[in-house]
Design a protein around this motif. Structure first.
Motif, PDB file in Angstrom:
ATOM      1  N   ASN A   1       0.791  -1.157   0.123  1.00 39.41           N
ATOM      2  CA  ASN A   1      -0.049   0.134   0.067  1.00 39.41           C
ATOM      3  C   ASN A   1       0.809   1.344  -0.168  1.00 39.41           C
ATOM      4  O   ASN A   1       0.336   2.330  -0.393  1.00 39.41           O
ATOM      5  N   TYR A   2       2.229   1.164   0.354  1.00 39.99           N
ATOM      6  CA  TYR A   2       2.981   2.243   0.177  1.00 39.99           C
ATOM      7  C   TYR A   2       3.071   2.504  -1.536  1.00 39.99           C
ATOM      8  O   TYR A   2       2.804   3.726  -1.871  1.00 39.99           O
TER       9      TYR A   2
ATOM     10  N   GLU B   1       1.173   1.646  -3.842  1.00 40.33           N
ATOM     11  CA  GLU B   1      -0.210   2.445  -4.165  1.00 40.33           C
ATOM     12  C   GLU B   1      -0.467   3.878  -3.958  1.00 40.33           C
ATOM     13  O   GLU B   1      -0.804   4.677  -4.669  1.00 40.33           O
ATOM     14  N   GLY B   2      -0.009   4.191  -2.783  1.00 48.71           N
ATOM     15  CA  GLY B   2      -0.119   5.724  -2.280  1.00 48.71           C
ATOM     16  C   GLY B   2       0.576   6.242  -3.072  1.00 48.71           C
ATOM     17  O   GLY B   2       0.176   7.375  -3.580  1.00 48.71           O
TER      18      GLY B   2
ATOM     19  N   VAL C   1      10.186   6.103  -2.064  1.00 47.78           N
ATOM     20  CA  VAL C   1       9.394   5.315  -0.729  1.00 47.78           C
ATOM     21  C   VAL C   1       9.698   3.885  -0.528  1.00 47.78           C
ATOM     22  O   VAL C   1      10.165   3.840   0.486  1.00 47.78           O
TER      23      VAL C   1
ATOM     24  N   PHE D   1      -7.231   5.728   0.711  1.00 49.30           N
ATOM     25  CA  PHE D   1      -7.438   4.302   0.798  1.00 49.30           C
ATOM     26  C   PHE D   1      -7.941   3.719   2.092  1.00 49.30           C
ATOM     27  O   PHE D   1      -8.037   4.494   2.967  1.00 49.30           O
TER      28      PHE D   1
ATOM     29  N   ARG E   1      -6.988   1.485   4.311  1.00 51.96           N
ATOM     30  CA  ARG E   1      -6.077   1.381   5.440  1.00 51.96           C
ATOM     31  C   ARG E   1      -5.184   2.592   5.120  1.00 51.96           C
ATOM     32  O   ARG E   1      -4.572   2.877   3.987  1.00 51.96           O
ATOM     33  N   PRO E   2      -5.272   3.640   6.123  1.00 50.33           N
ATOM     34  CA  PRO E   2      -4.495   4.828   6.010  1.00 50.33           C
ATOM     35  C   PRO E   2      -3.021   4.273   5.704  1.00 50.33           C
ATOM     36  O   PRO E   2      -2.514   3.410   6.246  1.00 50.33           O
ATOM     37  N   ASN E   3      -2.378   5.021   4.630  1.00 49.77           N
ATOM     38  CA  ASN E   3      -1.035   4.433   3.990  1.00 49.77           C
ATOM     39  C   ASN E   3       0.086   5.494   3.971  1.00 49.77           C
ATOM     40  O   ASN E   3       0.490   5.673   3.059  1.00 49.77           O
ATOM     41  N   PRO E   4       0.118   6.328   5.382  1.00 47.12           N
ATOM     42  CA  PRO E   4       1.358   7.217   5.188  1.00 47.12           C
ATOM     43  C   PRO E   4       2.773   6.714   4.865  1.00 47.12           C
ATOM     44  O   PRO E   4       2.647   5.589   5.091  1.00 47.12           O
ATOM     45  N   PHE E   5       3.575   7.148   4.267  1.00 50.48           N
ATOM     46  CA  PHE E   5       4.810   6.671   3.811  1.00 50.48           C
ATOM     47  C   PHE E   5       5.885   6.469   5.025  1.00 50.48           C
ATOM     48  O   PHE E   5       5.510   7.476   5.911  1.00 50.48           O
TER      49      PHE E   5
END
Ligand SMILES: Nc1ncnc2c1ncn2[C@@H]1O[C@H](COP(=O)(O)OP(=O)(O)OP(=O)(O)O)[C@@H](O)[C@H]1O
Ligand SMILES: [Mg+2]
Lengths: 288, 252
Positions: free
Chosen positions: A173-174, A176-177, A192, B91, B93-97
């Protein structure tokens, strides 16, 4: 009956566990006892920083600085070569390569890891050494550089496979973000994925370098084996490991030469230990 | 009402599986549209069409048209970077880096332009955090790792990170499903505040939430968009029997 069986098996396993620790301690104590004895003959600073390694002259000169520098030079060179290529290869395998190429590359890397170091050393001797000699117009191709290139090949499998693992386990999900924010593939990797996998990659690098420092046979064959102060990456050198391997056979048991070789063993042990502990720290940081 | 995203006969297949069937819809600017429907009906899939996130999945095939500002984003030559900058996604699920709070927010700015002045970045961080009502809480902790925040803060941060790239559309895929009721209420409040500036499309499992926050609602079932219209009408006088059944709780 079952209980007795359980009991015996448990005790047996216990003994196995204890035995391995026991032997490690025993080896370590032996190393310390034999190694520290050298300081009856030379002062610690003279030993570590002395520029002359003439163990069999009269009186013997036991300065290991040229050997330490030899090891450092070869290791540093190997690191400079293997880290960018290894990490680059890991990125390619983990992120970019199509499935087929990925499998092939991974198999190739494993194969590289399986080549015995003597064989690599031998191949290096007949191919790499003349090449280095001709390219740089040197009197001999047996140089620190040849050793570095050679060792880079040995460090690469470790670096690639562990770094690839680290990249692979970065949560999806990183990625995807980052993509959802309009990042390109490369921006996603650079900004990332790599930071997210950094501790695993550092551990990979440390373990790769650990392998390089401990390597003996191959370096002995192609670094020229001259225990002199190196003045560049193109001079022949002799590493700590090669010194022990080459001289242990002829050192008279109980002589200062003999003790000095054990002391070199301690130095190597300390270096490897530091590297392994650092790698471990990075790995565990990652799991947290 | 200005139309922001229009889908025309949109079909999508995951390999052989037909996941979206002839979806025709019309999302208006400055309104919140909720997409509801039982699990597996294709809500996320539809949302992920709008910023082409499905492209990351192997074997996806799409047909039809998705128009935004007159451009068909399904065309092969659509510029995904520009598209995703304009249509952002939050998203489930919160997905901060795994970077600092500050770096999370300036991430978008940095990837879309080189050499932005530090002052400008600071400004972006401040306005973005203010718009998600996190500034007062976090202004002294900007260098702290974003992964240490609470779930709600993380999700707000993800919204701030998105706002920092100045999108027109916010896609939210069950943005509150990991949050507790109070945090959910606060995030819903935030959505209402953001409405004046953005087109918001939210996927939700929670019908109360759809009723509370949205202006329009679309109901999906097995890949079809069954009914689409103003939320009030859908919830009080659904035209389709299946919508009624779902709203009154007869599906899972
Ligand atoms: N990558 C994929 N490959 C194959 N099939 C998929 C894939 N992703 C989703 N599907 C299928 O497509 C259908 C729609 O999935 P989607 O995730 O859009 O549903 P959803 O409405 O968002 O469900 P939920 O409420 O559980 O999130 C499901 O039947 C799912 O199994
Ligand atoms: Mg979903």
């Amino acid at each position: 009956m079952q209980k007795i069986k359980e009991f015996i098996i448990e005790k047996f396993i216990f003994i196995c566990g204890i035995a391995s620790i026991f032997f490690v301690v025993l080896i370590f104590l032996f190393l310390l006892k034999e190694g520290l004895a050298v300081f009856k003959f030379v002062k610690p600073l003279e030993f570590l920083l002395g520029k002359n390694w003439y163990p069999i002259s009269e009186p013997a000169q036991l300065g290991i600085l040229p050997l330490v520098l030899g090891s450092l030079l070869v290791t540093l060179g190997a690191a400079v070569i293997s880290i960018p290529i290894g990490v680059g290869c890991a990125i390619y395998i983990a992120e970019i390569a199509p499935l087929k190429i990925k499998e092939t590359l991974k198999a190739g890397i494993e194969l590289l890891a399986a080549i015995p170091s003597v064989v690599l050393g031998f191949i290096g001797m007949v191919t790499l050494v003349p090449l280095v000699k001709n390219i740089f117009h040197l009197p001999t191709g047996l140089t620190a550089l040849s050793g570095s290139i050679m060792l880079a090949f040995m460090a690469m499998p470790t670096i690639v496979s562990i770094a690839e693992d680290a990249l692979y386990s970065v949560p999806k999900n990183y990625k995807e973000g980052a993509f959802a924010l309009g990042a390109t593939h490369w921006q996603t990797i650079w900004r990332v994925m790599l930071p997210a996998a950094s501790s695993g990659i550092l551990a990979a690098v440390m373990l790769g370098i650990g392998r390089v420092i401990g390597e003996t046979m191959a370096v002995m064959m192609i670094t020229g084996n001259a225990a002199i102060m190196p003045n560049s990456i193109l001079s022949p050198v002799r590493t700590l490991t090669a010194t022990i391997a080459a001289e242990m056979g002829e050192a008279v048991v109980g002589s200062e030469h003999y003790f000095a070789l054990f002391a070199i063993g301690i130095v190597l042990f300390v270096i490897s230990f530091i590297i392994n502990v650092t790698a471990d720290l990075f790995l565990h940081k990652d799991q947290k | 009402m200005k139309e922001k995203i229009i889908t025309k006969n949109l079909n999508l297949w995951y390999g052989a599986f037909h996941a979206l069937k002839n979806v025709n819809s019309n999302f208006s600017a400055n309104r919140i549209t909720a997409i509801i429907g039982p699990s597996g009906c294709g809500k996320s899939t539809l949302l992920r069409v709008f910023n082409r996130m499905n492209d990351l999945i192997e074997g996806v095939r799409m047909e039809g048209e998705v128009l935004t500002d007159g451009i068909n984003i399904l065309e092969a030559r659509a510029d995904l970077v520009v598209l995703r900058k304009k249509i952002g996604m939050v998203f489930q699920r919160p997905n901060p880096f795994p970077l600092s709070i500050y770096e999370n927010i300036v991430f978008g700015a940095k990837i879309h332009a080189d050499n932005i002045k530090k002052d400008r970045l600071d400004e972006i961080v401040e306005t973005s955090l203010k718009s998600v009502l996190l500034w007062d809480e976090l202004k002294d902790k900007l260098k702290k790792p974003a992964l240490r925040l609470s779930l709600e803060q993380k999700q707000r941060l993800c919204i701030a990170r998105l706002i920092a790239v100045t999108p027109d559309v916010l896609l939210m895929d069950e943005p509150c499903s990991t949050l507790d009721p109070q945090a959910t209420a606060r995030v819903e409040e935030l959505m209402r505040e953001l409405k004046s500036k953005y087109t918001i499309i939210i996927v939700t499992h929670n019908m109360q939430q759809a009723a509370r926050v949205s202006d329009d609602t679309g109901f999906m079932l097995l890949g079809e968009l069954i009914e689409f219209g103003e939320t009030d009408k859908i919830f009080t006088a659904p035209k389709d029997k299946r919508t009624e059944d779902y709203i009154t709780g007869r599906y899972g």
